[in-house]
Design a protein around this motif. Sequence first.
Motif: not given
Length: 795
Positions: A635-636, A655-657, A749-759, A773-779
């Motif tokens: 769930t992040h 439960p996995t973290y 690459l996926e950046f989890i908990n990325w607070k805002k959309r990059p410039i 999308e949903n605080h995740t950046l996809f490259l």
Amino acid sequence: MRFIYIRLVFVLVLVSSSFIKVKAQNVEYKAFEQKNAQTVLVETSDGFYQFEFLNSASLQVSFLAEASANIESSHAVEVSKSNISIDPKVTANNLEFSTYGIGVKVQKQPFEIRYLYKGEELLKHKNGFSTDEVKVDFKVDENEILMGGGARALGMNRRGHKLPLYNRAHYGYETRSEQMNFSLPIVFSSKKYLLHFDNPTTGSLDLDSQFNNTLVYEASSGAKRFQLIAADDWETILENYTDLTGKQALPARWTLGNFASRFGYHSQEETEMTVAKFKEEQIPLDAVILDLYWFGNEVMGTMGNLKFEKDSFPNPERMMKRFKDKGIKTVLITEPFMLTSSNRWDESVQADVLVKDSTGNAATYDFFFGNTALIDVFNPIAKNWFWNIYKGLKKQGATGWWGDLGEPEVHPEHLLHYGNQKAYEVHNIYGTEWAKLIFENYQNEFPKERPFILMRAGYSGAQKYGMMPWSGDVNRSWGGLQSQPEISLQMGMQGLAYMHSDLGGFAGDLLDDELYVRWLQYGVFQPIYRPHAQEDVAAEPVFRSKDAKNLAKKAIELRYQLLPYNYHLAFQNSTKALPLMRPLFMEEPNNFLLYGISKTYLWGNDFLISPILEAKQTLKKVYFPSTNNWFDFYTHEKYEGGQFAYVQTQKESIPTYVRGGAFIPLAEIHQTTEDYQFNNITFKYYFDEKVEASQRSFYNDDGKTAKSFEDDAYEMLHFKIEHFNEISELQIEHQVEKNYTTDLDEIHLEFINWKKRPISVQVNGKTISFEYENHTLFLKKISISEEKTQVLIRH
């Protein structure tokens, strides 16, 4: 009458205690001699203590009757030349010598020996070594937590128990087992030291069972010797211990895949049908294990045949080739017992490969499977004979070996092994010698292959022979599941990091889909993924209910997605001895509360796992280590480190973290590891504001060739990320050694908990498109064709 009895016992205890004190006080210090740069010999009225500094963190102590006495060779420890140099300091009543880390302080009158680390006392002898028996005792701190002794189910803190040092199977155990298949003469303490009593003969390890702050080691015979290792952290202790006892060789990648196994497949037809069922259901599979029916139609009377039973396995060569063509390996069970009813009985007697009785004949006796003798794995002739059987089966197509009943399960005291060794002298090392036989012959005859050696019993140092231990015939129950993390965690801290369980439980006919699924979900995060059980209830997911099958499939697919992460864990174990499963106290070694926890643990460095160990459990209490913040893998959701929290459980997973700042690689799902490539992997980065910079590395090779790392036939992918006010910079370095050809050309690459959309996002100076999308950046499809890749993310 009872009052008189109690008083009598009290008087006897006082007399005994007084006798011990008098004995200790009667030991007189006489002299010392520095034998070489790292060795000191102390003479007493009872004998000689030899202190040898193996490195700055390791000390070997031997007790000798005479100064020139030969020191018995070790079955576990190989001491390399030390570059340590010590300078003893002598005062009127003390003798002290130390490295930067570990040290010894000898008080002359009254005589006393203390062991120190960086000037602080670790422990001290209470009475020293006994002169007339193999026994030594120590005074320990009142609140010290003591662990070790091999595989037991007693709780993480094993203080208060007297542990028999005699390998013995415990059929159908659950939450408690005082004696099991691996009884190792090892103690490790919350004070961050490890004691290894370097003597394989049978005996006992008393971890203060009398509650008088005393640790006692006793053996039936053999060397009076131990190694003491101390350091600031557990990682250094483990590395130094395995520098002495050997490191586990990197296993083949397929051993991290899924196994099909049961007791057992009765025929070639049944085995092929089972493998076909896995393919039909598209559940990944890498190996099938054949239990004892491969060499006989019956359980009784056939052990020792060690040839395929042609009635039920008419063409094993074709079967195993078909499996191999599908990427599936065949593992065969073997036992060290030769029944008098076996087809090989006359051959084994004529070859003179069996353990003898006092008359010089093959010693026979009765046990569950029939009248038997035991193959003498200490006898060079027997080793060669036994190996030729393995080699013949390998030629037929077998890929791996399962050594069962190797305690040995029944081992009468009157048996005499090669060299006139008594049963009690070699009992605990029989399984290790058996693994050594296979491992060393592979090195000699198949040096490019990595053998798979599954064994039920062994001794300290068995890891250097590639042994994959398992926790024996655990009951198929919630109680059986509950003891498994403890057993694996303890064994990993004693060098045997591949300790695992029969997933789903072995003994009994309980049909409980919830238990089965929870055990297989736990198995994703334990070293070997091998469901196995008595055949009354199916061990394989393909024969379970639709719901259980689907949940098991999901767990197995995650296991395969984690191959790049898990393979790197195996690499770390082979080079630094880091366990795959790690207790929480490795993370916070000064938090004594964590030494008692086994129901939550670390899987490698970056996963925190808390398996479901109770039926219908909806809430699970989890401790999140204070060293980082942690993110729910599914769930992040973020959890602050340094706290306990109750978390909601889910049917689909345990439960996995993931540690904040970690990179987690996820591969594509393949039906076998033969199809795996270190390419198109998705690396998930878990952003946490408190982690300004982090770096991770991932190892890869061809997954099968021995000594790939030593021969520069590998690649490493290194990640380093740093965060600044307006930009985050990720450096990716692709290290390809001279003898390796890589398939890697792109990653995701996926950046989890990325607070805002990059410039903007740039890769090697070129702006690229991205998704957010949903605080995740996809490259996606980041090219790794160059040696170094730079990713710049503008906030």
